[in-house]
Design a protein around this motif. Structure first.
Motif, PDB file in Angstrom:
ATOM      1  N   MET A   1      -6.278  -0.329  14.186  1.00 38.66           N
ATOM      2  CA  MET A   1      -6.976  -0.014  12.802  1.00 38.66           C
ATOM      3  C   MET A   1      -6.024  -0.586  11.696  1.00 38.66           C
ATOM      4  SD  MET A   1      -9.304   3.106  13.358  1.00 38.66           S
ATOM      5  CE  MET A   1     -10.219   3.414  14.778  1.00 38.66           C
ATOM      6  N   ASN A   2      -6.337  -1.097  10.735  1.00 46.20           N
ATOM      7  CA  ASN A   2      -5.346  -1.273   9.503  1.00 46.20           C
ATOM      8  C   ASN A   2      -5.481  -0.233   8.631  1.00 46.20           C
ATOM      9  OD1 ASN A   2      -5.462  -4.149  10.211  1.00 46.20           O
ATOM     10  ND2 ASN A   2      -7.480  -3.993  10.096  1.00 46.20           N
ATOM     11  N   CYS A   3      -6.017   0.992   8.891  1.00 47.24           N
ATOM     12  CA  CYS A   3      -6.030   2.137   7.731  1.00 47.24           C
ATOM     13  C   CYS A   3      -4.606   2.599   7.262  1.00 47.24           C
ATOM     14  CB  CYS A   3      -6.837   3.246   8.532  1.00 47.24           C
ATOM     15  SG  CYS A   3      -7.931   3.033   9.470  1.00 47.24           S
TER      16      CYS A   3
ATOM     17  N   GLU B   1      -7.905  -8.275  21.549  1.00 42.16           N
ATOM     18  CA  GLU B   1      -7.150  -8.741  20.339  1.00 42.16           C
ATOM     19  C   GLU B   1      -8.159  -9.252  19.485  1.00 42.16           C
ATOM     20  OE1 GLU B   1      -3.263 -11.109  19.490  1.00 42.16           O
ATOM     21  OE2 GLU B   1      -5.031 -12.254  18.917  1.00 42.16           O
ATOM     22  N   PHE B   2      -8.487  -8.767  18.269  1.00 42.37           N
ATOM     23  CA  PHE B   2      -9.221  -9.369  17.315  1.00 42.37           C
ATOM     24  C   PHE B   2      -8.933  -9.103  15.677  1.00 42.37           C
ATOM     25  CE2 PHE B   2     -10.822  -5.293  18.342  1.00 42.37           C
ATOM     26  CZ  PHE B   2     -11.063  -4.438  17.470  1.00 42.37           C
ATOM     27  N   THR B   3      -9.622  -9.642  14.923  1.00 45.94           N
ATOM     28  CA  THR B   3      -9.279  -9.803  13.351  1.00 45.94           C
ATOM     29  C   THR B   3     -10.657  -9.325  12.639  1.00 45.94           C
ATOM     30  OG1 THR B   3      -7.657 -11.606  13.755  1.00 45.94           O
ATOM     31  CG2 THR B   3      -8.476 -11.157  11.495  1.00 45.94           C
ATOM     32  N   GLN B   4     -10.046  -8.195  11.922  1.00 50.67           N
ATOM     33  CA  GLN B   4     -11.198  -7.482  10.915  1.00 50.67           C
ATOM     34  C   GLN B   4     -11.245  -8.162   9.597  1.00 50.67           C
ATOM     35  OE1 GLN B   4      -9.988  -3.267  11.997  1.00 50.67           O
ATOM     36  NE2 GLN B   4     -12.048  -3.053  12.524  1.00 50.67           N
ATOM     37  N   ASP B   5     -12.196  -8.192   9.177  1.00 49.56           N
ATOM     38  CA  ASP B   5     -12.350  -8.459   7.574  1.00 49.56           C
ATOM     39  C   ASP B   5     -12.273  -7.075   6.760  1.00 49.56           C
ATOM     40  OD1 ASP B   5     -14.841  -7.753   8.713  1.00 49.56           O
ATOM     41  OD2 ASP B   5     -15.860  -8.492   6.483  1.00 49.56           O
ATOM     42  N   ASP B   6     -11.314  -6.482   7.247  1.00 47.24           N
ATOM     43  CA  ASP B   6     -11.083  -5.122   6.744  1.00 47.24           C
ATOM     44  C   ASP B   6     -10.619  -4.812   5.129  1.00 47.24           C
ATOM     45  OD1 ASP B   6     -11.167  -2.521   7.487  1.00 47.24           O
ATOM     46  OD2 ASP B   6      -9.349  -2.405   8.718  1.00 47.24           O
TER      47      ASP B   6
ATOM     48  N   ILE C   1     -12.399   4.877   1.230  1.00 47.22           N
ATOM     49  CA  ILE C   1     -13.558   4.324   1.887  1.00 47.22           C
ATOM     50  C   ILE C   1     -13.132   3.048   2.680  1.00 47.22           C
ATOM     51  CG2 ILE C   1     -15.655   3.056   1.646  1.00 47.22           C
ATOM     52  CD1 ILE C   1     -16.100   4.553  -1.213  1.00 47.22           C
ATOM     53  N   HIS C   2     -13.346   3.159   4.079  1.00 52.92           N
ATOM     54  CA  HIS C   2     -13.138   2.167   4.993  1.00 52.92           C
ATOM     55  C   HIS C   2     -14.269   1.138   4.971  1.00 52.92           C
ATOM     56  CE1 HIS C   2     -10.032   4.830   7.299  1.00 52.92           C
ATOM     57  NE2 HIS C   2     -10.859   5.586   6.639  1.00 52.92           N
ATOM     58  N   ARG C   3     -13.944   0.138   4.877  1.00 49.17           N
ATOM     59  CA  ARG C   3     -15.138  -0.903   4.938  1.00 49.17           C
ATOM     60  C   ARG C   3     -14.695  -2.500   5.617  1.00 49.17           C
ATOM     61  NH1 ARG C   3     -15.013  -5.813   1.630  1.00 49.17           N
ATOM     62  NH2 ARG C   3     -14.474  -6.369   3.709  1.00 49.17           N
TER      63      ARG C   3
END
Length: 607
Positions: free
Chosen positions: A303-305, A349-354, A480-482
């Motif tokens: 995750m990118n958090c 492996e994937f890319t989030q629009d985070d 806020i995670h989105r």
């Protein structure tokens, strides 16, 4: 009124031969296509299939056979006379035997025993012993019908006569207990309903889904591929797919900036110390990959958090700075078991629009509403309908109940006060906070989990985040995670199937294919190409030494939205012969009219 096949008591489904004296306290479940009835029918159909397999292959051993969202499956070990495993060609024989057993009108029965007694009963069945390992000590139930019996919690229908409308759909492999180091069992999937029309409607949907399968269309359109030498669950994006993806990323980048989001980027590996502080190490470790550098353990980010937390910590923050909105197309890696990976829908492996929004508690509602407006615009642009669900605290979680209640109520209030409809998924939240899940409905009425909005009081506490308030005192922000698409991979896979490969023009890998009839028309084709490229349209000129029809078919197979044919007349008149794949029309336009037409198509979509 149809027959009663089970009961619902205190949110639990109980079969007719288990309800006992509680019948008057329970809600009857009738034989129909309700969610509860289908769960019972499908679970029973799994046992019916197992009995048919046992009749055909007497040495078969069975592991588990649950009902799932749209059907059922059974994992088992069985071999044919030649030593091979059961395959797709054997499904018809199994179905025929199942239908015979239905006509026999076999009663289901249940026996309760102790775990030790059941262990002795099945002492020569290694798969049953594996099942027993997962069951706590105490009473264990065994269900049987005809010659088949299995360890099972139920519930089941009273009789096989209720299992007439089913279809076996496919054969797959499944590791024992999902453990890749254990034996590969055979798994057969099936679907079942309470009536023939519902079954036929579902089978039609499955046939249409096969035609729309994003793996098939992705191959035909040359969007992406997978390679065993690279590894399972690791998609390789080909030029067409990369063009399409980059357009989507570019559009969303502009929209994020307009909405006040700042681009950031965190590293893809972080020391395990950071994951221990965040709680991922204790609560998510089994889904992560780790490595060592200079004897120090690092975790590849799932995750990118944490990276965004570190961006926040890079400066002193004032209440006047809030909300701070950081976004990133963050590449993440998660350990997925081989058996669950499926094209772009489930990858490693994937890319989030985070994005992560850091705000004051008083700003939660306004920011959640801003995100929901963002969601609505994006879903409208892609012609998706969607619904929302609030997911509450799971069993494995960090933070006090009081903090969870505050965060959950903040989400509910934002939705309630603005008239949004939503469901509740008890226990479905992330380990660090409750969330709103965005579930989109595609053209085949299938629901897909994509975006999410999560309110988190825990990570700011764990990383000691603060801001200076108007009284010059330190206060704790809310995080806020989105994600709206969820991941680019999954969203693109869903979009391919939703549109049957007819991707929206504004992200189509190739927007226009130009087909000059002969070599003397190529200069005009290049002129048109230059004009379109100035509009940021990807264009190709199909000028191979092939027939005109074959070149047109090449463009059609690639699902190119607009095909332009150029001949003597078009060169002389400065016009084009336009074929519109989506509208299925052909028309002649002047070059100026064509360019204006393309500009209008680009401007039709607003985010």
């Amino acid at each position: 009124m149809s027959d009663i096949i089970a009961y619902k008591l205190n949110e639990n489904i109980i079969d007719t031969f288990s309800i006992g004296e509680n019948e008057n306290l329970a809600q009857p479940i009738y034989f129909d296509n309700s969610k509860e009835a289908l769960e019972v029918i499908r679970h029973s159909c799994a046992h019916l299939m197992a009995e048919a397999i046992l009749e055909l292959y007497p040495e078969a051993k069975f592991f588990v056979g649950p009902a799932i969202e749209d059907g059922f499956y059974y994992d088992f070990r069985a071999f044919k006379e030649d030593g091979s495993k059961i395959g797709e060609n054997d499904l018809k024989d199994i179905e025929k035997k199942m239908k015979n057993l239905v006509e026999d009108r076999l009663n289901f029965s249940k026996i309760n025993s102790t775990k030790s007694e059941v262990s002795i009963k099945f002492k020569d069945d290694d798969l049953k012993q594996e099942v027993l390992k997962k069951i706590p000590d105490g009473i264990v139930s065994i269900y049987s019908q005809g010659k088949f019996e299995d360890i099972c919690r139920g519930p089941h229908v009273p009789n096989t006569k209720y299992l007439r409308f089913f279809k076996l759909t496919r054969v797959a492999g499944a590791y024992l207990g999902g453990d890749e180091d254990k034996e590969m069992l055979t798994r057969i999937y099936g679907v079942a309903f309470a009536d023939k029309d519902s079954l036929n409607e579902h089978l039609k949907m499955l046939e249409e889904a096969k035609k729309r399968d994003h793996r098939k269309l992705g191959n035909e359109m040359k969007l992406f591929t997978f390679d065993e030498e690279v590894g399972a669950g690791l998609p390789i994006w080909l030029p067409n797919g990369s063009r399409m993806r980059s357009k989507l990323e570019k559009i969303l980048f502009k929209v994020h900036r307009k909405r006040g989001y700042e681009p950031v980027r965190g590293p893809e590996i972080l020391k395990s110390d950071a994951w221990k502080i965040s709680g991922h190490y204790d609560n998510y470790k089994e889904n992560m990959y780790f490595t060592k550098i200079d004897e120090q353990e690092y975790g590849i980010k799932p995750m990118n958090c944490v990276g965004h937390v570190k961006v926040y910590q890079s400066d002193i923050r004032s209440y006047r700075d809030l909300p701070l909105k950081f976004f990133e197309y963050g590449v993440v890696h998660r350990h997925e078991k081989s058996g669950v990976m499926h094209g772009l829908f489930r990858v490693r492996e994937f890319t989030q629009d985070d994005a992560h929004i850091f705000c004051m508690p008083s700003q939660i509602k306004e920011n959640v509403l801003e995100i929901l407006d963002f969601v609505q615009n994006i879903m409208k642009a892609f012609n998706f309908s969607y619904e929302m669900e609030i997911s509450t605290k799971p069993n494995k979680a960090i933070g006090d109940d009081e903090v969870w209640e505050i965060a959950t109520n903040a989400l509910k209030q934002a939705l309630d006060e603005n008239g949004y409809r939503y469901g509740i998924d008890e226990g479905g939240g992330a380990f660090y906070g409750p969330k709103i899940d965005i579930k989109i409905t595609d053209a085949l009425k299938r629901k897909w989990q994509c975006g999410t909005i999560q309110v988190d009081f825990n990570l700011p506490e764990r990383f000691d985040l603060n801001y200076i308030d108007e009284n010059n005192e330190k206060k704790r922000p809310v995080m806020i995670h989105r994600a709206i698409l969820g991941s680019f991979e999954r969203f693109i896979g869903i979009l391919i199937e939703h549109t049957a490969g007819e991707l929206p023009f504004f992200i189509a890998p190739t927007g226009v294919s130009i087909v000059p009839i002969s070599q003397k028309h190529e200069n005009y084709a290049k002129e048109i190409k230059n004009l379109l490229q100035n509009l940021d349209i990807d264009v190709e000129i199909l000028n191979k030494n092939e027939t005109l029809n074959k070149r047109i078919r090449t463009a059609e197979k690639a699902h190119v939205p607009y095909i332009v044919v150029i001949g003597d007349e078009e060169v002389d008149k400065k016009s084009v012969a336009l074929r519109d794949r989506r509208a299925r029309i052909q028309q002649n336009l002047s070059l100026d009219e064509f360019i204006k037409f393309i500009e209008e198509k680009l401007n039709e979509v607003h985010f």
